[in-house]
Design an enzyme around this catalytic site. Sequence first.
Site, PDB file in Angstrom:
ATOM      1  N   CYS A   1      21.714  30.523  54.832  1.00  0.00           N
ATOM      2  CA  CYS A   1      21.260  30.248  56.194  1.00  0.00           C
ATOM      3  C   CYS A   1      19.980  31.015  56.518  1.00  0.00           C
ATOM      4  O   CYS A   1      19.183  30.577  57.351  1.00  0.00           O
ATOM      5  CB  CYS A   1      22.361  30.585  57.200  1.00  0.00           C
ATOM      6  SG  CYS A   1      22.990  32.266  57.053  1.00  0.00           S
TER       7      CYS A   1
ATOM      8  N   HIS B   1      25.233  35.572  60.121  1.00  0.00           N
ATOM      9  CA  HIS B   1      24.724  34.197  60.006  1.00  0.00           C
ATOM     10  C   HIS B   1      23.396  34.094  60.745  1.00  0.00           C
ATOM     11  O   HIS B   1      23.165  34.785  61.734  1.00  0.00           O
ATOM     12  CB  HIS B   1      25.752  33.227  60.620  1.00  0.00           C
ATOM     13  CG  HIS B   1      25.338  31.794  60.575  1.00  0.00           C
ATOM     14  ND1 HIS B   1      25.129  31.123  59.392  1.00  0.00           N
ATOM     15  CD2 HIS B   1      25.086  30.900  61.566  1.00  0.00           C
ATOM     16  CE1 HIS B   1      24.781  29.879  59.663  1.00  0.00           C
ATOM     17  NE2 HIS B   1      24.738  29.715  60.971  1.00  0.00           N
TER      18      HIS B   1
END
Length: 996
Positions: A454, A827
């Site tokens: 990510c 994330h």
Amino acid sequence: MDKILEAVVMSSYPNNVKQGLVRRVIEAAKQPMDSEQCWSMLELSTKLYLTGDTKYKREIGKEVLEVYGHYHPEEFEEFFNVRFLLSLLQEGYGPLGKRSHYVLDYIQLGLQFVLESPSANSIFSLLRIEVLRKVCERPSPKQCAKISKLLTQHPQCIPTGKHQLLFCQQLIRCIGQFQCVSEGEEEIMEFLEQVNKVSGLLQRIWRTQTSAILPSLKELFTIISSTEEQEAPSNALASVVQFVPLELMDGVIRNLTNDDSITDVQMMMAIGRMIDWVSWPLGKNIDKWIIALLKGLAAVKKFSILIEVTLSKIEKVFSKLLYPIVREGALSVLQYMLLSFQHSHEAFHLLLPHIPRLVASLKKEDSNSATSSLEQLAELIHCMFFRFSGFPDLYEPVLEAVKALPVPNEDRIKHLLGQNAWTSQKNELACFYPRLASKSETGKIGLINLGNTCYMNSIIQSLFMASDFRHSVLNLTEGNSQPLMTKLQWLFAFLEHSQRPAISPESFLSASWPPWFTPGAQQDCSEYLKYLLDRLHEEEKTGKRIYQKLKESSLMSQAVEHHYLNKTLIEKMFGGKMMTKIRCLKCLNVSSREEAFTDLSLAFPPSDRNMHGSTSVLPVEEIGPQLIGPPENAGQLMGSPWIPRKAPMASDHAAPSVSVETLGFQEPGEEANPTHGNDVGVDAAKDPLSTFGEQTCAPKDSRSVPDLINYFLSPERLTAENKYHCEKCASLQDAEKVAELTEGPHYLILTLLRFSFDPRTMKRKKILDNVSIPVVLKLPILVAPEETEEVCRRGKDGAVPGSGFMTVVYDLCSVVVHSGISSESGHYYCYSRECTDTIPPGQPRDGVPKPASDKQLDFEIQWYLFNDTRVSFSSFESVSNVTSFFPKDTAYVLFYRQRPGRQSCLLHKALAEAGRLHGEPSLHKDLMEAISKDNILFLQEQEKEARNRAAYISALPKSPLWWRDLDRDKDDDSSSGGCSPAAGGGGSGSFHGLVF
């Protein structure tokens, strides 16, 4: 005597009168009498019991039978013979069409009086065969319950040997066909009692004959895995599983999941029907069996089954949390389904619309069960927030609903997620990631997460949304001898023209992978960005030129052409320059060095440093959103007098001072006033950096991006261990260091240094401070005195006479957010918008492009939220408030685009001219063909997927509409009793909806 009894019973006398007469007859029956009279009385009592049209008549028949069985055993045994029982069982009793329903009750009543008789074994043998035959005929739940009651009271009648195994299997078949035809609560309770009697008989048999368990379970699985078009098997089968010893669970599940003869469709049908059993109110251990089978399927990597079943059933399981009677089991299954479904957010997101309503219902219930379930549900939700961060707009209503409930710590969350994952090998689920049926409604394309990538996806999307950079990359010619830039071109081209909802950046990842990065581990997106830009810069720097269009332009002078052709694309787009000056505090000698940069790394000032009250910066003034003016008395500020400035004019009270400015949110209807940027004061005796203006949507005490820039550029004392070696003094001396921006990049990249080393824990910790992000940023750039005077004469760029600085305006275009508390985990996702130069109609093309208005540029441009494969519409309000709602979600890397101005006019003109001449970038033939072929392949894949999915979905068991449970609870305030969603009883309809 039989005639007298019959006459009395059939008479019209009141029951109390009849009862007295019947009592006399029964008393007389206790006396010795001949065999013929006994036989007549037994025939009459049998007739009354089996065909009596009232309960009273049947009670009289029962009482007489019991008296004769007790006082006349020989005659009773002779009457209650094998032939008579066979006739009753096979032919029934009574006229055709009106056969008695009480034959089994009658036999159970009579058996107690012949247990010691010589004919007992014959009767038992007959009943063993006949009950098996009866069960094979699929009797009703009521009749099945009577058989079970008979065999439970008289186990001698239970079939033995092979017949016993067959009996168990056929009894399970019967249960599978049980249906409750009534919706009345009394009838439902009676039905549940009947099911319990039948399953209780199986339990009794299994206790004495354990070898019958596995064949029985095999039959059960055959029923629930059947794919034939027929009525779905009854949820009453759940009552069977509850009696299977848990010690057999591992072996049973292992055999099932490793049986090659069971197809995926059959397995999916079976597990789907088992999940429906969570609505069975009296089952024990049902949740344990469901979870065990789900884990067994994960162990043999049947992920496609798990995915389809979870997505089709999770909402129904969730809806059962409304009912206290099944809540515990439903919550256990829900927890496993959610915590194991870690490869995608799909399952959790299906529940998002329903969570606030369920939480409100449980709070309203106010019971121990509801309170416990709320806490467990909140823990589960926070686990999902942690695992699938990056959806602030979707999560906000859910977070609001659970904000008053306990929040688990990160160790607890990681433990739960680690304990329940289907597999520790994330690459095993890679093929299941893209499950989006069509392109996002935004028209944008997502990037597939290839295993903690990510960080790269967020950077790629931010670079892609930098439209000037994107167009330059897409305009690259074929054979440019820049392999990494070519791969980026292909990736951008697919992001621009692919029909897929998300594409895989695998090829670009392998080409741009920093060698020190650990595969599969989370990385620092800022570190990746720096490495990527450096690679691209160095690659072009070897002599390859990709900006030949500028060279061909007749609008550029040879000097300017030489200046720009000596720059790489990375330098043109992201390169800026900074002057670092160090003054020796002993000899006052100043040394300076100019450095290039592609991003500014902004550290957080110490907590004891008040950014708003420090004497080294101007105080924040609460002024209108875009009505930013100078301090009333800037000349009172203290500063470093050693920085050379042009002397102020004699008429000036104080030299004006340039500052870093922010433009806040402009409410609709407010008039944009960009000219106020020219009124910024400059202090000749002070470091040029100060901040004032309104901070958009930010808490009062939060820091702002200009605060961090001010701190970055403010003077720094070099003392003690950090003393400066002065060449003039030829020794270490105390010194003062200051940095000034001398050239603003086209795209300004700001990295907020949120990760610092904590010596106490010996780990890198994250600074979670909320930082308000201005949508428009005004930055002071140091310019040569002669250029300043020229600019001031022309009235451009906000330069102030005598300051040595000019104001450069930047518009926010991307924000990369890190969710988590460590750089090694968490994330990344990003907010982005496309900032371009908007040229009003009629404006000359040879002039510098200017925005039509600040309002149009700042607030009418659509924001997007990029979170791996998912792309959605968003807003600047979401950008500003994300940390307020989700404290671990903090802005990390910011992209600003420079507005057209004096310093950047040549580049802007070149970009505008290139856009006018060439329009949209034209891709070379090979790239266009590759995209076209992939789009055709995607359509073919979609068709195949649709066929396969249709086959899977059609195989899933049909079940009642789960959402009726939630809708029923929505406005239900009148429930009372024991089975309703609010621990009330509710009507019979709600209970029927729960069980069936």
